[in-house]
Design a protein around this motif. Structure first.
Motif, PDB file in Angstrom:
ATOM      1  N   LYS A  27       0.786  -1.171   0.026  1.00 58.75           N
ATOM      2  CA  LYS A  27      -0.192   0.106  -0.125  1.00 58.75           C
ATOM      3  C   LYS A  27       0.647   1.196  -0.064  1.00 58.75           C
ATOM      4  O   LYS A  27       0.440   2.241  -0.721  1.00 58.75           O
ATOM      5  CB  LYS A  27      -0.967  -0.141   1.277  1.00 58.75           C
ATOM      6  CG  LYS A  27      -2.287  -1.014   1.122  1.00 58.75           C
ATOM      7  CD  LYS A  27      -3.179  -0.675   1.958  1.00 58.75           C
ATOM      8  CE  LYS A  27      -4.369  -1.446   1.733  1.00 58.75           C
ATOM      9  NZ  LYS A  27      -5.558  -0.549   2.516  1.00 58.75           N
ATOM     10  N   LEU A  28       2.080   1.372   0.541  1.00 62.50           N
ATOM     11  CA  LEU A  28       2.857   2.358   0.687  1.00 62.50           C
ATOM     12  C   LEU A  28       3.385   2.615  -0.546  1.00 62.50           C
ATOM     13  O   LEU A  28       3.599   3.852  -1.007  1.00 62.50           O
ATOM     14  CB  LEU A  28       3.967   2.114   1.760  1.00 62.50           C
ATOM     15  CG  LEU A  28       3.391   2.089   3.204  1.00 62.50           C
ATOM     16  CD1 LEU A  28       4.952   2.093   4.246  1.00 62.50           C
ATOM     17  CD2 LEU A  28       2.856   3.419   3.591  1.00 62.50           C
ATOM     18  N   ARG A  55       0.854   3.965  -2.999  1.00 63.66           N
ATOM     19  CA  ARG A  55       0.730   5.759  -2.593  1.00 63.66           C
ATOM     20  C   ARG A  55       1.733   6.426  -2.943  1.00 63.66           C
ATOM     21  O   ARG A  55       1.375   7.637  -3.567  1.00 63.66           O
ATOM     22  CB  ARG A  55       0.731   5.737  -0.919  1.00 63.66           C
ATOM     23  CG  ARG A  55       0.977   7.284  -0.523  1.00 63.66           C
ATOM     24  CD  ARG A  55      -0.493   8.075  -0.736  1.00 63.66           C
ATOM     25  NE  ARG A  55      -1.325   7.545   0.141  1.00 63.66           N
ATOM     26  CZ  ARG A  55      -1.726   8.125   1.257  1.00 63.66           C
ATOM     27  NH1 ARG A  55      -0.958   8.827   1.844  1.00 63.66           N
ATOM     28  NH2 ARG A  55      -2.623   7.788   1.938  1.00 63.66           N
ATOM     29  N   ASP A 112       0.445   6.783  -6.406  1.00 62.55           N
ATOM     30  CA  ASP A 112      -0.811   7.370  -6.678  1.00 62.55           C
ATOM     31  C   ASP A 112      -1.013   8.330  -5.102  1.00 62.55           C
ATOM     32  O   ASP A 112      -1.529   7.524  -4.112  1.00 62.55           O
ATOM     33  CB  ASP A 112      -1.712   6.375  -6.985  1.00 62.55           C
ATOM     34  CG  ASP A 112      -3.322   7.053  -6.954  1.00 62.55           C
ATOM     35  OD1 ASP A 112      -3.457   8.236  -6.649  1.00 62.55           O
ATOM     36  OD2 ASP A 112      -4.233   6.261  -7.037  1.00 62.55           O
ATOM     37  N   PRO A 113      -0.932   9.551  -5.025  1.00 61.26           N
ATOM     38  CA  PRO A 113      -1.218  10.213  -3.763  1.00 61.26           C
ATOM     39  C   PRO A 113      -2.536   9.758  -3.009  1.00 61.26           C
ATOM     40  O   PRO A 113      -2.651  10.061  -1.861  1.00 61.26           O
ATOM     41  CB  PRO A 113      -0.722  11.540  -4.028  1.00 61.26           C
ATOM     42  CG  PRO A 113      -0.134  11.516  -5.080  1.00 61.26           C
ATOM     43  CD  PRO A 113      -0.465  10.485  -6.089  1.00 61.26           C
ATOM     44  N   THR A 114      -3.521   9.348  -3.820  1.00 62.77           N
ATOM     45  CA  THR A 114      -4.837   9.194  -3.455  1.00 62.77           C
ATOM     46  C   THR A 114      -5.115   7.761  -2.763  1.00 62.77           C
ATOM     47  O   THR A 114      -6.257   7.458  -2.244  1.00 62.77           O
ATOM     48  CB  THR A 114      -5.917   9.585  -4.625  1.00 62.77           C
ATOM     49  OG1 THR A 114      -5.918   8.574  -5.562  1.00 62.77           O
ATOM     50  CG2 THR A 114      -5.793  10.950  -4.954  1.00 62.77           C
ATOM     51  N   PHE A 115      -4.129   6.905  -2.961  1.00 60.84           N
ATOM     52  CA  PHE A 115      -4.173   5.567  -2.619  1.00 60.84           C
ATOM     53  C   PHE A 115      -4.245   5.561  -1.137  1.00 60.84           C
ATOM     54  O   PHE A 115      -3.279   5.974  -0.540  1.00 60.84           O
ATOM     55  CB  PHE A 115      -2.880   4.696  -3.328  1.00 60.84           C
ATOM     56  CG  PHE A 115      -3.446   3.081  -3.190  1.00 60.84           C
ATOM     57  CD1 PHE A 115      -3.998   2.638  -4.441  1.00 60.84           C
ATOM     58  CD2 PHE A 115      -2.874   2.379  -2.033  1.00 60.84           C
ATOM     59  CE1 PHE A 115      -4.535   1.163  -4.348  1.00 60.84           C
ATOM     60  CE2 PHE A 115      -3.052   1.090  -2.108  1.00 60.84           C
ATOM     61  CZ  PHE A 115      -3.881   0.307  -3.212  1.00 60.84           C
ATOM     62  N   ILE A 168      -3.696   4.030   2.579  1.00 58.35           N
ATOM     63  CA  ILE A 168      -2.778   3.004   3.199  1.00 58.35           C
ATOM     64  C   ILE A 168      -3.065   2.429   4.562  1.00 58.35           C
ATOM     65  O   ILE A 168      -2.498   1.485   4.994  1.00 58.35           O
ATOM     66  CB  ILE A 168      -1.575   4.061   3.626  1.00 58.35           C
ATOM     67  CG1 ILE A 168      -1.493   5.065   4.430  1.00 58.35           C
ATOM     68  CG2 ILE A 168      -0.655   4.540   2.271  1.00 58.35           C
ATOM     69  CD1 ILE A 168      -0.107   5.671   4.905  1.00 58.35           C
ATOM     70  N   GLU A 183      -0.170   8.166   8.371  1.00 53.00           N
ATOM     71  CA  GLU A 183       0.195   9.288   7.679  1.00 53.00           C
ATOM     72  C   GLU A 183       1.500   9.737   7.802  1.00 53.00           C
ATOM     73  O   GLU A 183       2.555  10.189   6.897  1.00 53.00           O
ATOM     74  CB  GLU A 183      -0.997  10.117   7.481  1.00 53.00           C
ATOM     75  CG  GLU A 183      -2.165   9.705   6.959  1.00 53.00           C
ATOM     76  CD  GLU A 183      -2.054   9.380   5.555  1.00 53.00           C
ATOM     77  OE1 GLU A 183      -1.250  10.027   4.862  1.00 53.00           O
ATOM     78  OE2 GLU A 183      -2.973   8.575   5.003  1.00 53.00           O
ATOM     79  N   TYR A 188       4.427   7.554   7.006  1.00 54.35           N
ATOM     80  CA  TYR A 188       4.690   7.542   5.616  1.00 54.35           C
ATOM     81  C   TYR A 188       5.410   8.868   4.995  1.00 54.35           C
ATOM     82  O   TYR A 188       6.046   8.664   4.103  1.00 54.35           O
ATOM     83  CB  TYR A 188       3.001   7.583   4.673  1.00 54.35           C
ATOM     84  CG  TYR A 188       3.176   7.740   3.376  1.00 54.35           C
ATOM     85  CD1 TYR A 188       3.783   6.776   2.458  1.00 54.35           C
ATOM     86  CD2 TYR A 188       2.886   8.931   2.783  1.00 54.35           C
ATOM     87  CE1 TYR A 188       3.795   7.079   1.103  1.00 54.35           C
ATOM     88  CE2 TYR A 188       3.275   9.299   1.486  1.00 54.35           C
ATOM     89  CZ  TYR A 188       3.420   8.496   0.523  1.00 54.35           C
ATOM     90  OH  TYR A 188       3.567   8.451  -0.661  1.00 54.35           O
ATOM     91  N   TYR A 218       8.543   8.969   2.938  1.00 53.69           N
ATOM     92  CA  TYR A 218       8.817   9.392   1.675  1.00 53.69           C
ATOM     93  C   TYR A 218       9.805  10.363   1.682  1.00 53.69           C
ATOM     94  O   TYR A 218      10.605  10.768   0.523  1.00 53.69           O
ATOM     95  CB  TYR A 218       7.114  10.265   1.305  1.00 53.69           C
ATOM     96  CG  TYR A 218       7.156  10.692  -0.175  1.00 53.69           C
ATOM     97  CD1 TYR A 218       6.962   9.960  -1.294  1.00 53.69           C
ATOM     98  CD2 TYR A 218       7.677  12.031  -0.183  1.00 53.69           C
ATOM     99  CE1 TYR A 218       6.825  10.374  -2.615  1.00 53.69           C
ATOM    100  CE2 TYR A 218       7.478  12.647  -1.549  1.00 53.69           C
ATOM    101  CZ  TYR A 218       7.351  11.814  -3.082  1.00 53.69           C
ATOM    102  OH  TYR A 218       7.188  12.284  -4.056  1.00 53.69           O
TER     103      TYR A 218
END
Length: 201
Positions: free
Chosen positions: A156-157, A160, A163-166, A168, A179, A182, A186
């Motif tokens: 999932k990470l 993300r 795709d910033p909308t995915f 997690i 968040e 994450y 990032y």
């Protein structure tokens, strides 16, 4: 059923897999050979016997192996599709020509394709370069993310990042990163391996 009182030996796991393959002849099976997750590692002898008995055993995903395992798989020339994850893909191409399933390289599909193509060309300079980058990413993961996450939480990470909308979030009872974790992950990728955050197709 699988016994609940201890870890299976490879021969016991082989017997269970044989029962499963026989019970579902209309299904094709791929075995995820990962001793860290399953605490069982299968070997070339096990796979050879299973192949002879079951035509619906079609592939192996190898995520935890040694030079000897790779050599024996290469020598047997089994009728299996053989996939390796990062690092092991490089080792395997020193012996033969297996295929590749990305794990951590799902972060950047362009790099994943470059890594796959390098294996097909036996371009070990490129393979080792990307392996070194992968190791830095793993170090960042260990520093910034919880240690109790399962594979799906990491997947999932990685999604993300592309795709910033995915979402997690993991559903109970599973744990994932929040968040803030994450964002820390990032930020460290951007600072230490910025080439991994390039636009991917």
């Amino acid at each position: 059923p699988l016994p609940s009182w201890g870890i299976l030996r490879p021969e016991e796991a082989e017997n269970y897999m044989s029962m499963l393959f026989k019970a579902h002849p209309d299904c094709n099976f791929i075995h995820y050979n990962h001793s860290y997750l399953a605490r069982i590692r299968m070997y070339a002898d096990n796979y050879e016997r299973l192949c002879k008995k079951h035509k619906n055993f079609v592939a192996v995903k190898n995520a935890c192996c040694e030079h000897l395992d790779i050599r024996l798989m290469a020598e047997r020339d089994l009728p299996l599709l053989e996939y390796y994850l990062e690092f092991f893909y490089t080792l395997a191409h020193m012996r033969y020509n297996p295929s590749f399933l990305p794990s951590i390289l799902c972060i950047n599909r362009t790099l994943a394709l470059e890594y796959y193509d390098a294996g097909q060309r036996k371009d070990f300079q490129t393979l080792l370069k990307i392996d070194a980058q992968s190791q830095r990413v793993r170090e960042i993961m260990a520093e910034t993310l919880p240690g109790n996450m399962n594979d799906g939480a990491y997947d999932k990470l990685f999604a993300r990042i592309n795709d910033p909308t995915f979402p997690i979030r993991m559903y109970p009872p599973y744990f994932g990163a929040d968040e803030q974790q994450y964002e820390s992950f990032y930020a460290q990728l951007k600072a230490r391996v910025p080439e991994w955050l390039a636009t991917t197709p």
